[in-house]
Design a protein around this motif. Structure first.
Motif, PDB file in Angstrom:
ATOM      1  N   ASP A   1      38.070  -1.366 -27.361  1.00 44.00           N
ATOM      2  CA  ASP A   1      37.026  -0.355 -27.192  1.00 44.00           C
ATOM      3  C   ASP A   1      36.005  -0.904 -26.201  1.00 44.00           C
ATOM      4  O   ASP A   1      35.489  -2.012 -26.383  1.00 44.00           O
ATOM      5  N   PRO A   2      35.714  -0.158 -25.124  1.00 44.17           N
ATOM      6  CA  PRO A   2      34.804  -0.696 -24.091  1.00 44.17           C
ATOM      7  C   PRO A   2      33.490  -1.228 -24.667  1.00 44.17           C
ATOM      8  O   PRO A   2      32.956  -2.224 -24.171  1.00 44.17           O
ATOM      9  N   MET A   3      32.978  -0.595 -25.710  1.00 46.72           N
ATOM     10  CA  MET A   3      31.691  -1.038 -26.246  1.00 46.72           C
ATOM     11  C   MET A   3      31.814  -2.372 -27.001  1.00 46.72           C
ATOM     12  O   MET A   3      30.813  -2.968 -27.365  1.00 46.72           O
ATOM     13  N   ASP A   4      33.048  -2.804 -27.258  1.00 48.04           N
ATOM     14  CA  ASP A   4      33.242  -4.079 -27.967  1.00 48.04           C
ATOM     15  C   ASP A   4      33.418  -5.254 -27.013  1.00 48.04           C
ATOM     16  O   ASP A   4      33.494  -6.408 -27.445  1.00 48.04           O
ATOM     17  N   VAL A   5      33.492  -4.982 -25.710  1.00 47.30           N
ATOM     18  CA  VAL A   5      33.655  -6.079 -24.739  1.00 47.30           C
ATOM     19  C   VAL A   5      32.391  -6.929 -24.737  1.00 47.30           C
ATOM     20  O   VAL A   5      31.280  -6.408 -24.860  1.00 47.30           O
ATOM     21  N   LYS A   6      32.574  -8.236 -24.648  1.00 40.13           N
ATOM     22  CA  LYS A   6      31.422  -9.147 -24.632  1.00 40.13           C
ATOM     23  C   LYS A   6      31.569 -10.156 -23.491  1.00 40.13           C
ATOM     24  O   LYS A   6      32.686 -10.583 -23.188  1.00 40.13           O
ATOM     25  N   ILE A   7      30.445 -10.550 -22.928  1.00 35.05           N
ATOM     26  CA  ILE A   7      30.458 -11.666 -21.974  1.00 35.05           C
ATOM     27  C   ILE A   7      30.865 -12.920 -22.739  1.00 35.05           C
ATOM     28  O   ILE A   7      30.376 -13.160 -23.842  1.00 35.05           O
ATOM     29  N   GLY A   8      31.776 -13.678 -22.167  1.00 29.44           N
ATOM     30  CA  GLY A   8      32.246 -14.902 -22.826  1.00 29.44           C
ATOM     31  C   GLY A   8      33.571 -14.722 -23.560  1.00 29.44           C
ATOM     32  O   GLY A   8      34.152 -15.704 -24.018  1.00 29.44           O
ATOM     33  N   MET A   9      34.060 -13.473 -23.683  1.00 31.75           N
ATOM     34  CA  MET A   9      35.316 -13.289 -24.410  1.00 31.75           C
ATOM     35  C   MET A   9      36.521 -13.701 -23.552  1.00 31.75           C
ATOM     36  O   MET A   9      36.484 -13.650 -22.321  1.00 31.75           O
ATOM     37  N   LYS A  10      37.566 -14.160 -24.244  1.00 31.67           N
ATOM     38  CA  LYS A  10      38.781 -14.624 -23.558  1.00 31.67           C
ATOM     39  C   LYS A  10      39.705 -13.442 -23.290  1.00 31.67           C
ATOM     40  O   LYS A  10      39.920 -12.592 -24.158  1.00 31.67           O
ATOM     41  N   VAL A  11      40.244 -13.396 -22.078  1.00 33.41           N
ATOM     42  CA  VAL A  11      41.220 -12.359 -21.726  1.00 33.41           C
ATOM     43  C   VAL A  11      42.418 -13.010 -21.028  1.00 33.41           C
ATOM     44  O   VAL A  11      42.319 -14.136 -20.535  1.00 33.41           O
ATOM     45  N   LYS A  12      43.532 -12.295 -21.016  1.00 33.95           N
ATOM     46  CA  LYS A  12      44.710 -12.798 -20.284  1.00 33.95           C
ATOM     47  C   LYS A  12      45.254 -11.716 -19.370  1.00 33.95           C
ATOM     48  O   LYS A  12      45.118 -10.518 -19.642  1.00 33.95           O
ATOM     49  N   ALA A  13      45.862 -12.165 -18.293  1.00 31.18           N
ATOM     50  CA  ALA A  13      46.465 -11.224 -17.338  1.00 31.18           C
ATOM     51  C   ALA A  13      47.748 -10.670 -17.936  1.00 31.18           C
ATOM     52  O   ALA A  13      48.550 -11.404 -18.507  1.00 31.18           O
ATOM     53  N   ILE A  14      47.931  -9.364 -17.824  1.00 29.96           N
ATOM     54  CA  ILE A  14      49.200  -8.736 -18.200  1.00 29.96           C
ATOM     55  C   ILE A  14      49.921  -8.401 -16.895  1.00 29.96           C
ATOM     56  O   ILE A  14      49.420  -7.619 -16.081  1.00 29.96           O
ATOM     57  N   TRP A  15      51.066  -9.049 -16.697  1.00 23.54           N
ATOM     58  CA  TRP A  15      51.793  -8.918 -15.434  1.00 23.54           C
ATOM     59  C   TRP A  15      52.719  -7.711 -15.467  1.00 23.54           C
ATOM     60  O   TRP A  15      53.198  -7.312 -16.524  1.00 23.54           O
ATOM     61  N   LYS A  16      53.001  -7.182 -14.294  1.00 25.29           N
ATOM     62  CA  LYS A  16      54.053  -6.165 -14.170  1.00 25.29           C
ATOM     63  C   LYS A  16      55.393  -6.810 -14.527  1.00 25.29           C
ATOM     64  O   LYS A  16      55.571  -8.010 -14.321  1.00 25.29           O
ATOM     65  N   ASP A  17      56.351  -6.009 -15.019  1.00 21.67           N
ATOM     66  CA  ASP A  17      57.669  -6.566 -15.353  1.00 21.67           C
ATOM     67  C   ASP A  17      58.327  -7.157 -14.110  1.00 21.67           C
ATOM     68  O   ASP A  17      58.818  -8.281 -14.125  1.00 21.67           O
ATOM     69  N   VAL A  18      58.309  -6.372 -13.042  1.00 26.43           N
ATOM     70  CA  VAL A  18      58.888  -6.874 -11.787  1.00 26.43           C
ATOM     71  C   VAL A  18      57.747  -7.102 -10.796  1.00 26.43           C
ATOM     72  O   VAL A  18      57.086  -6.154 -10.362  1.00 26.43           O
ATOM     73  N   THR A  19      57.497  -8.361 -10.478  1.00 26.03           N
ATOM     74  CA  THR A  19      56.383  -8.662  -9.577  1.00 26.03           C
ATOM     75  C   THR A  19      56.858  -8.639  -8.121  1.00 26.03           C
ATOM     76  O   THR A  19      58.027  -8.905  -7.835  1.00 26.03           O
ATOM     77  N   GLU A  20      55.900  -8.328  -7.234  1.00 22.08           N
ATOM     78  CA  GLU A  20      56.284  -8.154  -5.827  1.00 22.08           C
ATOM     79  C   GLU A  20      55.599  -9.150  -4.890  1.00 22.08           C
ATOM     80  O   GLU A  20      55.815  -9.134  -3.676  1.00 22.08           O
ATOM     81  N   GLY A  21      54.767 -10.003  -5.456  1.00 17.27           N
ATOM     82  CA  GLY A  21      54.040 -10.938  -4.598  1.00 17.27           C
ATOM     83  C   GLY A  21      52.848 -10.307  -3.918  1.00 17.27           C
ATOM     84  O   GLY A  21      52.566 -10.564  -2.753  1.00 17.27           O
ATOM     85  N   ASN A  22      52.141  -9.447  -4.653  1.00 18.64           N
ATOM     86  CA  ASN A  22      50.860  -8.954  -4.151  1.00 18.64           C
ATOM     87  C   ASN A  22      49.854  -8.841  -5.295  1.00 18.64           C
ATOM     88  O   ASN A  22      50.210  -9.034  -6.471  1.00 18.64           O
ATOM     89  N   LEU A  23      48.601  -8.567  -4.927  1.00 12.77           N
ATOM     90  CA  LEU A  23      47.531  -8.611  -5.927  1.00 12.77           C
ATOM     91  C   LEU A  23      47.678  -7.515  -6.978  1.00 12.77           C
ATOM     92  O   LEU A  23      47.030  -7.560  -8.013  1.00 12.77           O
ATOM     93  N   GLY A  24      48.530  -6.551  -6.710  1.00 11.59           N
ATOM     94  CA  GLY A  24      48.795  -5.499  -7.693  1.00 11.59           C
ATOM     95  C   GLY A  24      49.741  -5.950  -8.803  1.00 11.59           C
ATOM     96  O   GLY A  24      50.028  -5.182  -9.723  1.00 11.59           O
ATOM     97  N   ASP A  25      50.227  -7.208  -8.728  1.00 10.83           N
ATOM     98  CA  ASP A  25      51.154  -7.684  -9.766  1.00 10.83           C
ATOM     99  C   ASP A  25      50.481  -7.861 -11.120  1.00 10.83           C
ATOM    100  O   ASP A  25      51.140  -7.855 -12.156  1.00 10.83           O
ATOM    101  N   ILE A  26      49.158  -8.074 -11.116  1.00 16.95           N
ATOM    102  CA  ILE A  26      48.430  -8.050 -12.397  1.00 16.95           C
ATOM    103  C   ILE A  26      48.157  -6.588 -12.716  1.00 16.95           C
ATOM    104  O   ILE A  26      47.446  -5.912 -11.979  1.00 16.95           O
ATOM    105  N   GLN A  27      48.780  -6.130 -13.818  1.00 18.45           N
ATOM    106  CA  GLN A  27      48.634  -4.717 -14.176  1.00 18.45           C
ATOM    107  C   GLN A  27      47.268  -4.469 -14.798  1.00 18.45           C
ATOM    108  O   GLN A  27      46.620  -3.463 -14.538  1.00 18.45           O
ATOM    109  N   ARG A  28      46.826  -5.398 -15.622  1.00 19.30           N
ATOM    110  CA  ARG A  28      45.552  -5.263 -16.326  1.00 19.30           C
ATOM    111  C   ARG A  28      45.255  -6.594 -17.023  1.00 19.30           C
ATOM    112  O   ARG A  28      46.072  -7.515 -16.985  1.00 19.30           O
TER     113      ARG A  28
END
Lengths: 152, 413
Positions: A121-148
């Motif tokens: 929930d956007p209102m639950d986001v906090k400065i200092g929280m840990k996040v991880k990159a979720i990659w596309k299944d098939v990566t192409e070697g560009n900055l769009g390979d991180i989906q979210r």
């Protein structure tokens, strides 16, 4: 010399075409980063003098003013340094679905990288929280390979 | 430091600051503020030794406006330089005039600043700051405005500022409601100022009724785009004694500093928190030292902060040492920032209520000067005697800061 609301000067429409410009920039650091993404790896460039790791990397250390080219791998997990909740698009139109846009410092890096955080929930986001990159299944070697990003 | 004392002897504004001046072109609009400054000082064009001139690059699509409008700024046969340092342009232009006079090279210099935002596209101008970098990143797959994982600047410049606002709130302990409250205070101040653009008495509820652009920033937290110009006439101490009644505002300290770009540094990685603003500490420390101010939190009678967005007034008060970190919102709650408070902050309504960008950072010291001289027109006159005031400019890629301290007395040599 007073403000005259009723007087109108003549208006002439004109355009300035930015596509006529040829920008040349050294995007080597961005290329290092984009190429690494094909292997789902975050790659930066490290300064041997101060130890700072830049993602993406410049060709010189912006603090020590020396040339740098030492490519290092960082984690694809990181920390939210700041964020906003986007509620209007860049043209000012309201967005139906609000979106968290965050500045993220990858573990092992010293610079802030931008990405969207989902799965919370956007209102639950906090400065200092840990996040991880979720990659596309098939990566192409560009900055769009991180989906979210998602909370760890 | 051996330099001459320098004063602001007079200020000239355009008759109004509004969204669209349709009745005049750029040069005509600028000349209004020049003529008013001469009228207010009783000087003639022959008295002016040199002209400094500032506005934003690209905003109106004009490359040499200072030469195009040479006659309108009384620059014929005189040295004329254009200065363009982003949001700080107006103060940099005034600082350049100060350098001329303090060095002893000239005695009377006119600093002219302006913007006519209705004749251009400000977002195109702003995009021009990062265009080459952004293009490289787009070529490498950055989804600059889209919905993908690497989105960037939703909400234009307000979107960029929202990262700073969130970091500021987190580190200061202020609530989003404090931004609403600061916004309402400054808009209500602007309602009293005949030279403000948005002049409507505004309540916290009015601000809270405006839509969010990017949390935590609302439409009601952002500045307008204005047409207007400001001219300051800067004078040596000798000329002040000879040519004025002595009622001037002395520039007793100044400073400026930059950090690395602390926003939108797509290509080389952003190193610095946009809410850290170390340059503000560096520039203000220099200015205070020069002005002989030891404790700015006690010695300053007023502050004019550069605030494109309402959270920034609070942030700058802390960064410029007007209070401790995390204390500005408490001062706001205690009423200390009101026009009749201990440290009236943006009695003018700030950039947040009037933003002809090139002039915005000159209006800050100009307002301080007018308050010191007791020449404020309108209800935003601060009731107490102003002896020392701090003014501030900010811009660039969130990183360049200018500071100017003004006083009712010159520095003793």
């Amino acid at each position: 010399m007073a403000y005259n609301k009723d007087l109108e000067t003549r208006e002439v429409q004109a355009t300035w075409d930015v596509t006529t410009y040829q920008y040349k920039l050294d995007g080597r650091g961005a290329k290092v980063l984009a190429d690494g993404m094909k292997e789902k790896t975050i790659r930066g460039i490290k300064c041997p003098q101060c130890g700072r790791v830049y993602v993406p990397g410049p060709t010189y250390c912006r603090v020590c003013y020396i040339d740098i080219d030492d490519v290092v791998d960082c984690s694809d997990e990181g920390v939210v340094m700041s964020y906003c909740i986007e509620m209007a698009d860049v043209r000012g139109n309201p967005m139906d679905e609000h979106r968290v846009s965050a500045m993220i410092k990858f573990d092992g890096a010293d610079t802030w990288f931008i990405g969207t955080v989902h799965g919370i929930d956007p209102m639950d986001v906090k400065i200092g929280m840990k996040v991880k990159a979720i990659w596309k299944d098939v990566t192409e070697g560009n900055l769009g390979d991180i989906q979210r990003f998602e909370p760890v | 430091m051996i330099m001459s004392n320098v004063a602001i002897a007079g200020v000239g504004y355009t008759p109004v600051f509004v969204s669209k001046r349709k009745d005049v072109n750029i040069a005509e609009m600028i000349s209004e503020s020049v003529a008013t400054a001469l009228e207010n000082t009783g000087l003639t064009p022959d008295d002016i030794d040199a002209v400094t001139f500032g506005n934003m690059q690209t905003f109106e699509g004009l490359n040499m406006p200072h030469l195009w409008s040479a006659e309108h700024i009384l620059a014929v046969d005189k040295p004329t330089i254009r200065i363009s340092t982003g949001g700080t342009t107006g103060m940099s232009t005034l600082q350049a005039a100060y350098y001329y006079v303090a060095s002893g090279l000239y005695d009377i210099v006119m600093a002219v600043s302006w913007e006519k935002q209705s004749e251009g596209d400000s977002q195109v101008g702003l995009a021009g700051i990062v265009m080459p970098e952004a293009m490289v990143m787009v070529q490498h797959g950055l989804d600059l405005f889209g919905g993908g994982g690497l989105s960037a600047m939703g909400g234009g410049s307000t979107g960029a500022a929202s990262f700073q606002a969130m970091s500021y709130l987190h580190h200061s302990g202020a609530d989003p409601e404090h931004i609403d409250k600061m916004a309402a205070l400054e808009r209500s101040n602007a309602a009293l100022n005949p030279y403000a653009h948005l002049r409507k008495k505004t309540s916290v509820e009015d601000i809270q009724a405006t839509p969010f652009i990017a949390w935590p920033l609302r439409f009601g937290h952002t500045c307008p785009t204005s047409d207007g110009a400001t001219t300051c006439i800067v004078m040596s101490e000798e000329k002040v004694r000879k040519m004025t009644d002595g009622n001037v505002a002395w520039i007793t300290g100044l400073g400026s500093a930059t950090s690395d770009p602390s926003t939108a540094n797509f290509l080389e990685g952003q190193l610095t928190d946009p809410a850290e603003q170390e340059p503000a500490r560096i520039a203000s420390a220099k200015a205070y030292k020069m002005a002989g101010i030891k404790d700015p939190s006690r010695e300053l009678d007023m502050a004019e902060m550069y605030n494109g967005f309402a959270h920034q007034s609070l942030m700058w008060l802390e960064k410029l040492g007007c209070c401790k970190e995390g204390e500005a919102h408490k001062l706001l709650d205690a009423g200390a920032l009101n026009i009749d408070g201990e440290i009236p902050t943006n009695a003018s309504g700030g950039v947040f209520s009037t933003n002809a960008i090139g002039a915005s950072a000159m209006n800050r010291p100009a307002e301080c000067a007018l308050q010191i001289m007791g020449k404020i027109e309108g209800g935003h006159k601060i009731p107490k005697k102003i002896r020392k005031a701090v003014s501030h400019g900010w811009g660039g890629m969130f990183q360049y800061v200018t500071v100017m301290v003004l006083a009712d007395e010159p520095m003793k040599s």
